[in-house]
Design a protein around this motif. Structure first.
Motif, short mmCIF file in Angstrom:
data_model
loop_
_atom_site.label_atom_id
_atom_site.label_comp_id
_atom_site.label_asym_id
_atom_site.label_seq_id
_atom_site.Cartn_x
_atom_site.Cartn_y
_atom_site.Cartn_z
N ARG B 103 3.20 -1.08 1.56
CA ARG B 103 2.55 -2.22 1.13
C ARG B 103 2.48 -2.23 -0.25
O ARG B 103 2.75 -1.34 -0.89
CB ARG B 103 0.90 -2.21 1.77
N ASN B 105 0.21 -2.41 -2.14
CA ASN B 105 -0.82 -1.45 -2.73
C ASN B 105 -0.61 -0.28 -2.55
O ASN B 105 -1.41 0.63 -3.03
CB ASN B 105 -2.00 -1.99 -2.16
N LEU B 107 -0.24 1.58 -0.02
CA LEU B 107 -0.41 2.28 1.16
C LEU B 107 0.81 2.37 2.23
O LEU B 107 2.14 1.32 2.33
CB LEU B 107 -1.25 1.40 1.97
N LEU B 109 2.54 2.90 5.86
CA LEU B 109 2.33 2.82 7.15
C LEU B 109 3.22 3.46 8.03
O LEU B 109 4.49 2.93 7.70
CB LEU B 109 1.91 1.38 7.63
N VAL B 407 -1.68 6.06 8.24
CA VAL B 407 -1.90 5.25 6.92
C VAL B 407 -2.09 6.31 5.97
O VAL B 407 -2.88 7.13 5.95
CB VAL B 407 -2.85 4.35 6.85
N ARG B 408 -1.10 6.42 5.06
CA ARG B 408 -1.07 7.41 3.85
C ARG B 408 -1.45 6.80 2.56
O ARG B 408 -0.53 6.01 2.21
CB ARG B 408 0.19 8.22 3.92
N GLY B 409 -2.23 6.95 2.11
CA GLY B 409 -2.88 6.38 0.93
C GLY B 409 -3.18 7.38 -0.45
O GLY B 409 -2.87 8.71 -0.25
N SER B 410 -3.44 7.00 -1.61
CA SER B 410 -4.05 7.68 -2.83
C SER B 410 -5.24 7.20 -3.32
O SER B 410 -5.40 7.11 -4.40
CB SER B 410 -2.53 7.64 -3.69
N GLY B 411 -6.06 6.80 -2.34
CA GLY B 411 -7.32 6.70 -2.83
C GLY B 411 -7.61 5.10 -2.74
O GLY B 411 -8.53 4.37 -3.37
N GLN B 412 -6.78 4.36 -2.24
CA GLN B 412 -6.84 2.87 -2.17
C GLN B 412 -7.93 2.35 -1.55
O GLN B 412 -8.53 2.82 -0.27
CB GLN B 412 -5.89 2.06 -1.29
N ARG B 413 -8.80 1.48 -2.32
CA ARG B 413 -9.88 0.70 -1.52
C ARG B 413 -9.60 -0.70 -1.46
O ARG B 413 -8.49 -1.06 -2.00
CB ARG B 413 -11.17 0.63 -2.65
N ARG B 414 -10.06 -1.46 -0.42
CA ARG B 414 -9.88 -2.69 -0.07
C ARG B 414 -10.70 -3.60 -1.06
O ARG B 414 -11.73 -3.62 -1.17
CB ARG B 414 -10.03 -3.03 1.18
N PRO B 415 -10.08 -4.44 -2.02
CA PRO B 415 -10.70 -5.34 -2.65
C PRO B 415 -11.81 -6.14 -1.95
O PRO B 415 -11.40 -6.65 -1.17
CB PRO B 415 -9.84 -6.16 -3.53
#
Lengths: 415, 415
Positions: B103, B105, B107, B109, B407-415
């Protein structure tokens, strides 16, 4: 008294004919139909607002949150039309080739996406679902039978009338989107029993509605009952990230199904106090076990029910766990199969979590609030499914299709 | 009296634990488990034949065809073991990546195949299903709960005992394959009601069984009730191919669900007489409309019921139709969504048929008898499904899986 069984059988026949026509239609004609529907919704702004004013007048006894969901204004109607246009711009799932193989005897097998057929949507107060659900069904080549909430009857009727006028003007069948124009609860029962007429039911609304649909349906259902989502803060979590993700997962919007409901903190994580303080400071009520209460005095005692409760509010249950295995066991017992997240910088722990947790969505270092079709890049969603069959997680156009096998030969007989 | 509801809940819990273990297991260990199960079946040859002799002694009142299905000999037991080994050699569906996207941002998937969980198999007289179904379920990482026919109780018990001993020796959980060791019909009712404990029911057997399962199940079902399959001979069909395919589709084996049951012949096809003569010469009884009877005197009059009948015998209904549209309309009305075929050299007609016919399998210039998982290159099948959701057509390992989103992230928060 309406004979709903007969009515649904009749609607089902009309829907099946429309579905056959839609299944043969080009993506361009479905897109044009949706754009025309959006235009018609915009053109009918006054009629839609007048209908909605009537619904609002009859809904004065409803709680403020439900009244807000029901209420339309010019901006909301414009947003409804825009959402229909957005669906018209999505990739066409119909006809996509999933799989192709040639057998040693020369038979060519192609697995191709096709529409499911007739989708039943049962929903509650938000009138925008009338247009949203209809647009997704039609874009995926399906006919829809809509049943909205009784408090929104007039609003839904006005939006539906505009939508159908639009698609019909664009050459799509009017029966592509039919609506049950009555608040009689027996109509829902007849939909749930309409196996053969309706291929799939999607309930959109509160837990009471979903529970009834799941309990009574004789038709396949795509839904989630609960979103009891956990955030597990592992001993190897980055403290700042853990705090930020816990707060976002719980507090960004507390009323959505992707919101976190339980925080599991590894006893080996050194900064539990900071995480709990940030949540409490953000206005979150914390209900925890003794170990959590020992860390922050604002944690009140949790009882057994808390671990199985979807608060949908600024409340979070908190449990201290002795490492990943205890977290996995807690989630296996209390999770609802929706969205589960781990916060850690230990890649091995993360991969075990992603592999072993049995849920529609499993996340590493990301907020559970990303559990959403739009955030997944699907453009829109008709809902989130936690069942194990057909589609799991956010369901959008692809989830509203099935497939068939096309076999091309040159006279092959089976020996 | 056994409390089957409680029994199923208990079996379901054991199955769920075993399913979790299987879901984590490597393909190599599942393959080794199945090979050990096959070895144990071979080692237990004498015990299995003795058990089967007991079943046969108790089944003397059964019709010869059912007795033949029930009967085992050394060759048949060897074939059962071989089939388990063949499943162990299939591609592992678990862990396959269906879809991967990043994505904006950041993320990541990934949509990954995972086992469904707990599969219930309800079957009739053939004891080989005990091993076949167990092998497919285990290879796809699922636990199985088996319920065979009462006439095969001892045979199934002997095969099941060997299978479980084998997988257990190889380190897989014994509860991966449980068996309901009773002929009580209430046990089936409890299986069909075991939502939550059983994720999917696959009925294998005659129409009575499938109809009961579809009518009563509160658990998703993968099955087909009928195989009312049509062969449409278009005006542009090659005459020799039309004759060969009609005879093969009907007469190769008349008792399988992929056998043709209705022949539709375009009135513009000049060689209808040769096709009908070949069928009649091959021993097929023909029941047709007046136009068909006018072509071959051996055609007896069809009545309305014939167009909706799955003969599973050397009987074929025959109707002359005025071109492709009439054929499509007949199939839409009378087809059961299983397998439909067109014979033609007109590519445009063929493509319309493949696109517009709503069935699990649509064929051009090929025999409907190819409707089979083995013929589709799946290695084996647990059944053929004609529903619209989850899996359609032959169902094998892939159909016994679902997916989850990682879902692999690096600390993403949803705005």
């Amino acid at each position: 008294m309406t004979d709903w069984t007969a009515t649904l059988a009749d609607m089902g026949q009309h829907a099946r004919r429309a579905a056959r026509e839609l299944a043969r239609s080009s993506a361009a004609s479905r897109r044009a139909g949706l754009r025309a529907a959006a235009d018609a919704i915009r053109a009918d702004l006054d009629a839609i607002l007048a209908a909605n004013a009537g619904d609002m007048a009859g809904a004065q006894a409803l709680p403020p949150a439900m009244r807000d969901r029901l209420r339309l204004d010019a901006a909301r109607v414009a947003a409804i039309a825009d959402a229909v246009v957005a669906v018209a711009a999505l990739d066409d799932p119909v006809g996509a080739v999933i799989d192709r193989r040639t057998r040693p005897n020369g038979l060519e097998l192609t697995r191709v996406r096709v529409p499911i057929g007739v989708i039943g949507i049962i929903y509650e107060s938000r009138p925008n679902v009338t247009a949203d659900a209809a647009a997704l069904c039609v874009m995926a080549g399906n006919a829809a039978i809509l049943r909205g909430g009784s408090e929104a009857l007039a609003s839904n009727a006005a939006i539906h009338a505009a939508f159908v006028r639009g698609i019909e003007q664009a050459g799509l069948p009017a029966d592509a989107v039919q609506r049950i124009a009555a608040s009689d609860r027996n109509a829902v029962g007849a939909m749930l029993a309409a196996a053969g007429a309706i291929d799939l039911i999607v309930p959109r609304g509160g837990k009471g509605l979903v529970a009834r649909v799941q309990a009574e349906a004789r038709v396949p259902v795509l839904a989630h009952l609960d979103g009891i989502n956990h955030v597990y803060v592992d001993r190897a979590a980055d403290p700042a990230m853990a705090t930020a993700l816990a707060v976002n997962a719980k507090m960004r919007r507390t009323g959505i199904c992707g919101a976190a409901e339980t925080l599991l903190i590894d006893t080996g994580f050194p900064d539990a106090a900071a995480v709990l303080a940030a949540l409490a400071d953000a206005g979150c009520a914390l209900r925890g076990d003794r170990a959590a209460a020992a860390i922050d005095a604002r944690v009140t005692p949790a009882d057994d029910v808390d671990w199985d409760t979807e608060y949908l509010d600024a409340i979070l249950s908190v449990r201290m766990v002795d490492g990943l295995d205890e977290a996995l066991a807690h989630i296996a017992r209390h999770g609802s199969g929706h969205t589960e997240a781990i916060v850690t910088n230990d890649e091995a722990a993360a991969e075990r979590f992603l592999a072993e947790v049995d849920a529609a969505i499993v996340m590493h270092n990301a907020s559970t609030q990303f559990a959403d079709g739009g955030e997944f890049g699907m453009g829109a969603e008709i809902g989130i499914a936690t069942g194990r069959l057909h589609a799991r997680g956010p369901v959008a156009l692809e989830g509203l299709t099935t497939y068939k096998w096309q076999v091309r030969g040159s006279g092959q007989r089976r020996p």
